[in-house]
Motif scaffolding. Structure first.
Motif, PDB file in Angstrom:
ATOM      1  N   GLY A 146       0.717  -1.531   0.219  1.00 18.33           N
ATOM      2  CA  GLY A 146       0.104  -0.096  -0.070  1.00 18.33           C
ATOM      3  C   GLY A 146       0.907   1.052  -0.446  1.00 18.33           C
ATOM      4  O   GLY A 146       0.266   2.030  -0.520  1.00 18.33           O
ATOM      5  N   ALA A 147       2.586   0.913   0.182  1.00 21.62           N
ATOM      6  CA  ALA A 147       3.144   2.379   0.326  1.00 21.62           C
ATOM      7  C   ALA A 147       2.936   2.780  -1.405  1.00 21.62           C
ATOM      8  O   ALA A 147       3.583   4.276  -1.313  1.00 21.62           O
ATOM      9  CB  ALA A 147       4.343   1.750   0.993  1.00 21.62           C
ATOM     10  N   ARG A 148       2.827   1.908  -2.763  1.00 19.51           N
ATOM     11  CA  ARG A 148       2.854   3.041  -3.170  1.00 19.51           C
ATOM     12  C   ARG A 148       1.525   2.045  -4.519  1.00 19.51           C
ATOM     13  O   ARG A 148       1.912   1.069  -4.423  1.00 19.51           O
ATOM     14  CB  ARG A 148       4.173   2.120  -4.240  1.00 19.51           C
ATOM     15  CG  ARG A 148       5.083   2.882  -3.516  1.00 19.51           C
ATOM     16  CD  ARG A 148       6.443   2.950  -4.358  1.00 19.51           C
ATOM     17  NE  ARG A 148       7.001   3.276  -5.437  1.00 19.51           N
ATOM     18  CZ  ARG A 148       8.102   3.789  -5.890  1.00 19.51           C
ATOM     19  NH1 ARG A 148       9.084   2.859  -6.363  1.00 19.51           N
ATOM     20  NH2 ARG A 148       8.814   4.625  -6.833  1.00 19.51           N
ATOM     21  N   LEU A 149       1.184   2.959  -5.801  1.00 17.83           N
ATOM     22  CA  LEU A 149       0.505   3.022  -6.340  1.00 17.83           C
ATOM     23  C   LEU A 149       1.039   3.395  -7.308  1.00 17.83           C
ATOM     24  O   LEU A 149       1.346   4.133  -7.777  1.00 17.83           O
ATOM     25  CB  LEU A 149      -0.306   3.600  -6.419  1.00 17.83           C
ATOM     26  CG  LEU A 149      -2.477   3.409  -6.949  1.00 17.83           C
ATOM     27  CD1 LEU A 149      -3.217   2.429  -6.965  1.00 17.83           C
ATOM     28  CD2 LEU A 149      -2.912   4.563  -6.766  1.00 17.83           C
ATOM     29  N   MET A 150       1.574   1.496  -8.451  1.00 20.38           N
ATOM     30  CA  MET A 150       2.179   1.544  -9.900  1.00 20.38           C
ATOM     31  C   MET A 150       1.169   1.536 -11.290  1.00 20.38           C
ATOM     32  O   MET A 150       0.578   0.805 -10.811  1.00 20.38           O
ATOM     33  CB  MET A 150       3.201   1.742  -9.650  1.00 20.38           C
ATOM     34  CG  MET A 150       4.087   2.081  -8.599  1.00 20.38           C
ATOM     35  SD  MET A 150       5.458   1.163  -7.981  1.00 20.38           S
ATOM     36  CE  MET A 150       6.854   1.409  -9.758  1.00 20.38           C
ATOM     37  N   ASP A 151       1.877   2.662 -12.440  1.00 18.63           N
ATOM     38  CA  ASP A 151       1.428   1.708 -13.602  1.00 18.63           C
ATOM     39  C   ASP A 151       2.233   0.888 -13.801  1.00 18.63           C
ATOM     40  O   ASP A 151       3.159   0.607 -13.657  1.00 18.63           O
ATOM     41  CB  ASP A 151       1.280   3.042 -14.386  1.00 18.63           C
ATOM     42  CG  ASP A 151       0.496   2.849 -15.990  1.00 18.63           C
ATOM     43  OD1 ASP A 151       0.672   1.907 -16.318  1.00 18.63           O
ATOM     44  OD2 ASP A 151      -0.062   3.564 -16.256  1.00 18.63           O
ATOM     45  N   PRO A 179       4.515   3.101   6.208  1.00 17.50           N
ATOM     46  CA  PRO A 179       4.484   4.747   6.974  1.00 17.50           C
ATOM     47  C   PRO A 179       3.122   4.720   7.649  1.00 17.50           C
ATOM     48  O   PRO A 179       2.368   3.736   7.105  1.00 17.50           O
ATOM     49  CB  PRO A 179       3.998   5.203   6.005  1.00 17.50           C
ATOM     50  CG  PRO A 179       5.335   4.957   5.051  1.00 17.50           C
ATOM     51  CD  PRO A 179       5.125   3.063   5.252  1.00 17.50           C
ATOM     52  N   LEU A 180       2.945   5.536   8.984  1.00 14.63           N
ATOM     53  CA  LEU A 180       2.127   5.806   9.299  1.00 14.63           C
ATOM     54  C   LEU A 180       0.839   5.841   8.047  1.00 14.63           C
ATOM     55  O   LEU A 180       0.845   7.088   7.915  1.00 14.63           O
ATOM     56  CB  LEU A 180       1.523   6.737  10.259  1.00 14.63           C
ATOM     57  CG  LEU A 180       0.988   6.714  11.422  1.00 14.63           C
ATOM     58  CD1 LEU A 180       0.881   5.531  12.611  1.00 14.63           C
ATOM     59  CD2 LEU A 180       0.947   7.637  12.098  1.00 14.63           C
ATOM     60  N   GLY A 181      -0.569   5.394   8.805  1.00 14.91           N
ATOM     61  CA  GLY A 181      -1.682   5.249   7.944  1.00 14.91           C
ATOM     62  C   GLY A 181      -1.755   5.194   6.277  1.00 14.91           C
ATOM     63  O   GLY A 181      -2.320   4.734   5.823  1.00 14.91           O
ATOM     64  N   VAL A 182      -0.738   4.411   6.288  1.00 13.66           N
ATOM     65  CA  VAL A 182       0.020   2.589   4.825  1.00 13.66           C
ATOM     66  C   VAL A 182      -0.691   1.979   4.510  1.00 13.66           C
ATOM     67  O   VAL A 182      -1.041   1.303   5.650  1.00 13.66           O
ATOM     68  CB  VAL A 182       0.838   3.852   4.719  1.00 13.66           C
ATOM     69  CG1 VAL A 182       1.359   2.240   3.097  1.00 13.66           C
ATOM     70  CG2 VAL A 182       1.704   4.332   3.614  1.00 13.66           C
ATOM     71  N   SER A 183      -2.086   1.327   4.054  1.00 17.41           N
ATOM     72  CA  SER A 183      -2.347   0.256   4.031  1.00 17.41           C
ATOM     73  C   SER A 183      -2.599  -0.601   2.750  1.00 17.41           C
ATOM     74  O   SER A 183      -3.004   1.202   1.622  1.00 17.41           O
ATOM     75  CB  SER A 183      -3.387  -0.247   5.260  1.00 17.41           C
ATOM     76  OG  SER A 183      -4.761   0.592   4.462  1.00 17.41           O
ATOM     77  N   LYS A 184      -2.702  -1.215   2.243  1.00 13.03           N
ATOM     78  CA  LYS A 184      -3.786  -1.851   1.175  1.00 13.03           C
ATOM     79  C   LYS A 184      -4.796  -1.313   0.993  1.00 13.03           C
ATOM     80  O   LYS A 184      -5.338  -0.278   0.092  1.00 13.03           O
ATOM     81  CB  LYS A 184      -4.162  -2.801   0.603  1.00 13.03           C
ATOM     82  CG  LYS A 184      -2.520  -3.783   0.649  1.00 13.03           C
ATOM     83  CD  LYS A 184      -2.649  -5.222   0.546  1.00 13.03           C
ATOM     84  CE  LYS A 184      -1.651  -6.184   0.395  1.00 13.03           C
ATOM     85  NZ  LYS A 184      -1.854  -7.520   0.356  1.00 13.03           N
ATOM     86  N   GLY A 185      -5.942  -1.075   1.206  1.00  8.71           N
ATOM     87  CA  GLY A 185      -6.880  -0.221   1.560  1.00  8.71           C
ATOM     88  C   GLY A 185      -7.262   1.420   1.693  1.00  8.71           C
ATOM     89  O   GLY A 185      -7.845   1.287   0.701  1.00  8.71           O
ATOM     90  N   ALA A 186      -5.775   2.004   2.205  1.00  7.80           N
ATOM     91  CA  ALA A 186      -6.048   3.500   1.906  1.00  7.80           C
ATOM     92  C   ALA A 186      -5.227   3.595   0.598  1.00  7.80           C
ATOM     93  O   ALA A 186      -6.207   4.535   0.279  1.00  7.80           O
ATOM     94  CB  ALA A 186      -5.114   3.758   2.931  1.00  7.80           C
ATOM     95  N   ALA A 187      -4.944   2.826  -0.061  1.00 10.07           N
ATOM     96  CA  ALA A 187      -4.292   2.933  -1.300  1.00 10.07           C
ATOM     97  C   ALA A 187      -5.127   2.388  -2.579  1.00 10.07           C
ATOM     98  O   ALA A 187      -5.732   3.910  -3.420  1.00 10.07           O
ATOM     99  CB  ALA A 187      -3.411   1.397  -1.838  1.00 10.07           C
ATOM    100  N   LEU A 188      -6.129   2.224  -2.581  1.00  7.62           N
ATOM    101  CA  LEU A 188      -7.328   1.585  -2.935  1.00  7.62           C
ATOM    102  C   LEU A 188      -8.614   2.002  -2.938  1.00  7.62           C
ATOM    103  O   LEU A 188      -9.396   3.316  -3.473  1.00  7.62           O
ATOM    104  CB  LEU A 188      -8.528   0.447  -2.482  1.00  7.62           C
ATOM    105  CG  LEU A 188      -9.116   0.117  -3.021  1.00  7.62           C
ATOM    106  CD1 LEU A 188      -8.990  -0.684  -5.318  1.00  7.62           C
ATOM    107  CD2 LEU A 188      -9.503  -1.379  -2.447  1.00  7.62           C
ATOM    108  N   SER A 189      -8.186   3.275  -1.990  1.00  8.84           N
ATOM    109  CA  SER A 189      -9.668   4.608  -1.747  1.00  8.84           C
ATOM    110  C   SER A 189      -8.906   5.500  -2.131  1.00  8.84           C
ATOM    111  O   SER A 189      -9.498   6.174  -2.623  1.00  8.84           O
ATOM    112  CB  SER A 189      -9.342   4.843  -0.440  1.00  8.84           C
ATOM    113  OG  SER A 189     -10.106   3.533   0.512  1.00  8.84           O
ATOM    114  N   HIS A 190      -7.737   5.880  -2.273  1.00  4.87           N
ATOM    115  CA  HIS A 190      -7.097   6.450  -3.078  1.00  4.87           C
ATOM    116  C   HIS A 190      -7.128   6.969  -4.444  1.00  4.87           C
ATOM    117  O   HIS A 190      -7.864   7.462  -5.025  1.00  4.87           O
ATOM    118  CB  HIS A 190      -5.048   6.372  -2.986  1.00  4.87           C
ATOM    119  CG  HIS A 190      -5.036   8.090  -3.303  1.00  4.87           C
ATOM    120  ND1 HIS A 190      -4.779   9.563  -3.346  1.00  4.87           N
ATOM    121  CD2 HIS A 190      -4.249   8.050  -5.103  1.00  4.87           C
ATOM    122  CE1 HIS A 190      -4.422  10.049  -3.774  1.00  4.87           C
ATOM    123  NE2 HIS A 190      -3.461   9.747  -5.185  1.00  4.87           N
TER     124      HIS A 190
END
Length: 276
Positions: free
Chosen positions: A67-72, A185-196
């Motif tokens: 979840g720390a990165r969202l990549m193409d 990092p604090l607040g990072v997760s797969k779910g947070a990245a998906l929400s983004h």
């Protein structure tokens, strides 16, 4: 038109190891031909996810580094990312330095470890990931997205407790497998990245299905309309799953896709558990 999206973890959910079973790959092709899109959400870096992404045609942005990165997945470009602070990295490394566990520090599609972290070096080198095994003190200068400790379950649990108690204001810590401890990092997760990613969709998805098997997939379940787990998932995942499929070694993903293509993912599937 609203998207139909299937988001899946890789290890223990989609497949075991470095290959996707041909039956699973064929099922994913059928799903895409029927208007669905597929996205991976994994603790792996992009380089070690590419074979799986290609096999299933998961061309939506990939959630990697837990979840720390969202990549193409096509260009390798980072679309969104969050790195650990230098202070947090130093504190985590100092806390876990003497634990009898392997250490993996992930930078930009590369890894740092110690000479003694032999399994780390072997796996990543075989995957053509640059590995720098010259770490001699609990400090790195590079930008770090994720730190992994790997080894006995007992030692992993002990270190999870220590980091959780002493560094909870600086990092998030979670198990991504029985023998893996992830620090992000604090607040990072797969779910947070998906929400983004989902927050940028206009209109939002018609249906968002998430499949996972371990604690680092719980945050995906917080976002998904339909939650799916293999039968051998950890209890925390199973108790929240709407749909339970056969395990990855039995190609359970094929059964999941048959279910999705049947159209039986209506609201009724979310009020009564379905076992495939």
């Amino acid at each position: 038109m609203k998207k139909r999206i299937l988001v899946t973890d890789i290890d223990g959910t989609l497949s075991h190891g470095e290959e996707v079973h041909p039956d699973v790959a064929a099922a994913c092709t059928r799903l895409r031909e029927n208007g669905w899109e597929i996205m991976v959400a994994t603790g792996r870096i992009l380089a070690t996810s590419k074979n799986h992404i290609k096999a299933i045609g998961a061309w939506l942005p990939a959630i990697v580094y837990d979840g720390a990165r969202l990549m193409d997945p096509l260009t390798g470009k980072s679309l969104w990312e969050a790195a650990l602070s230098s202070r947090a990295v130093d504190m985590v490394l100092t806390e876990g330095w003497s634990a009898p566990l392997e250490l993996q520090i992930f930078t930009d599609e590369a890894a740092i470890c110690r000479k003694k972290d032999k399994e780390t070096r072997l796996f990543l080198t075989e995957a053509d990931v640059p590995v720098y095994d010259n770490l001699q003190t609990p400090h790195v200068d590079e930008r770090v997205f994720r730190i992994i400790f790997y080894g006995s379950e007992h030692e992993v649990l002990q270190l999870e407790e220590r980091i959780g108690e002493t560094l909870h204001d600086h990092v998030d810590v979670m198990r991504s497998g029985k023998n893996f401890l992830d620090v992000v990092p604090l607040g990072v997760s797969k779910g947070a990245a998906l929400s983004h990613y989902v927050d940028q969709l206009q209109p939002g998805p018609e249906i968002l299905v998430a499949a996972g098997d371990h604690c680092n997939d719980l945050a995906l379940f917080d976002i998904a309309h339909l939650r799916v787990a293999p039968r051998d998932a950890v209890p925390q995942i199973l108790e929240r799953a709407h749909v339970v499929m056969p395990p990855a070694h039995a190609q359970g993903f094929v059964r999941l896709i048959d279910f999705l293509l049947s159209g039986h993912w209506t609201n009724s599937s979310r009020t009564k558990r379905v076992v495939l």
